[in-house]
Write an enzyme that holds these catalytic residues in place. Structure first.
Site, PDB file in Angstrom:
ATOM      1  N   CYS A   1       3.592   6.796   2.510  1.00  0.00           N
ATOM      2  CA  CYS A   1       4.183   6.708   1.173  1.00  0.00           C
ATOM      3  C   CYS A   1       3.296   7.444   0.157  1.00  0.00           C
ATOM      4  O   CYS A   1       3.237   8.664   0.167  1.00  0.00           O
ATOM      5  CB  CYS A   1       4.427   5.252   0.800  1.00  0.00           C
ATOM      6  SG  CYS A   1       5.524   5.040  -0.614  1.00  0.00           S
TER       7      CYS A   1
ATOM      8  N   HIS B   1       7.166   2.740   5.707  1.00  0.00           N
ATOM      9  CA  HIS B   1       5.938   1.971   5.884  1.00  0.00           C
ATOM     10  C   HIS B   1       5.873   1.327   7.272  1.00  0.00           C
ATOM     11  O   HIS B   1       6.296   0.174   7.436  1.00  0.00           O
ATOM     12  CB  HIS B   1       5.864   0.867   4.827  1.00  0.00           C
ATOM     13  CG  HIS B   1       5.536   1.346   3.456  1.00  0.00           C
ATOM     14  ND1 HIS B   1       4.264   1.309   2.930  1.00  0.00           N
ATOM     15  CD2 HIS B   1       6.318   1.887   2.488  1.00  0.00           C
ATOM     16  CE1 HIS B   1       4.272   1.791   1.697  1.00  0.00           C
ATOM     17  NE2 HIS B   1       5.513   2.153   1.413  1.00  0.00           N
TER      18      HIS B   1
ATOM     19  N   GLU C   1       3.402   0.004   8.687  1.00  0.00           N
ATOM     20  CA  GLU C   1       2.513  -1.167   8.680  1.00  0.00           C
ATOM     21  C   GLU C   1       3.270  -2.461   8.376  1.00  0.00           C
ATOM     22  O   GLU C   1       2.764  -3.551   8.636  1.00  0.00           O
ATOM     23  CB  GLU C   1       1.352  -0.966   7.692  1.00  0.00           C
ATOM     24  CG  GLU C   1       1.692  -1.107   6.230  1.00  0.00           C
ATOM     25  CD  GLU C   1       2.270   0.141   5.597  1.00  0.00           C
ATOM     26  OE1 GLU C   1       2.200   0.262   4.357  1.00  0.00           O
ATOM     27  OE2 GLU C   1       2.809   1.008   6.331  1.00  0.00           O
TER      28      GLU C   1
END
Length: 218
Positions: free
Chosen positions: A81, A189, A191
């Site tokens: 990002c 994302h 994660e």
């Protein structure tokens, strides 16, 4: 893991590294030392409040001088990002990230297709594999001139592509790599997709396990 003023997602990225079997190393934007890290992640957030342009100021942080030299020497680097925006501003990746089509912030789980499994960050996936990863950004539309887009396609540098383009990215591009394949940037994302309990699944874990296994020579 580099933290800039305004970074938000470094803790989640560090947690993903641990889940993949790695040991996260905290790096601070104002230092000129990578502390022997074998790979570096630039996490999401709003570095310097996205003042001027997303990533435009963070690109000049002292740590970026060391990171740029190391990346060009082959260090695996992942920008997520805002981290992707910073890598583009630093010219470690081609293109730029611009305002979303419709000028709305997009926050939702998205289906992606993995296009390149030869990078340091995607070797755990299969070519063409479809994964679900969250996206949360207001300036995530990937843009580049026609020649750059053609070169990315012909060189296999498109890493992941949106199956339902949420932001107007050129050619549905969600992430790209440099020619060497060690530097990768993506807007979604991964994660936030490493735990069945808190995410949309664990499809994002492969980005982190890829780097851990590559560094381990597995």
């Amino acid at each position: 893991m580099i933290t800039f003023p305004g970074s938000l997602d470094e803790d989640e990225a560090a947690r993903a590294v641990r889940r993949a079997g790695g040991e996260p190393v905290a790096l601070w934007h104002a230092e000129r030392d990578l502390r022997g890290a074998d790979a570096v992640i630039l996490p999401g957030g709003f570095s310097y409040g996205d003042y001027l342009r997303c990533g435009a100021i963070a690109r000049f942080s002292p740590v970026m001088g060391e990171l740029t030299a190391a990346a060009r020497a082959g260090l695996p680097v992942l920008g997520i990002c805002n981290g992707f925006q910073i890598l583009c501003e630093a010219h470690l990746l081609p293109g730029a990230l611009t305002r979303n089509a419709g000028l709305h912030f997009v926050s939702r789980d998205l289906k992606l297709r993995v296009e390149n499994t030869r990078t340091a960050w995607t070797r755990a996936y299969r070519d063409g594999q479809e994964i679900v990863v969250p996206l949360k950004s207001g300036e995530g539309a990937y843009a580049a001139d026609a020649a750059t887009l053609a070169a990315l396609e012909s060189g296999g540098q498109v890493v992941v592509r949106y199956l339902d383009n949420p932001n107007g990215s050129a050619r549905d591009i969600a992430g790209v790599t440099n020619e060497a394949g060690n530097v990768v940037g993506l807007m979604p994302h991964p994660e936030y997709a490493t735990d069945e309990l808190t995410g949309p699944g664990t499809d994002g874990l492969g980005f982190f396990s890829s780097a851990v296994s590559a560094l381990a020579g597995v």
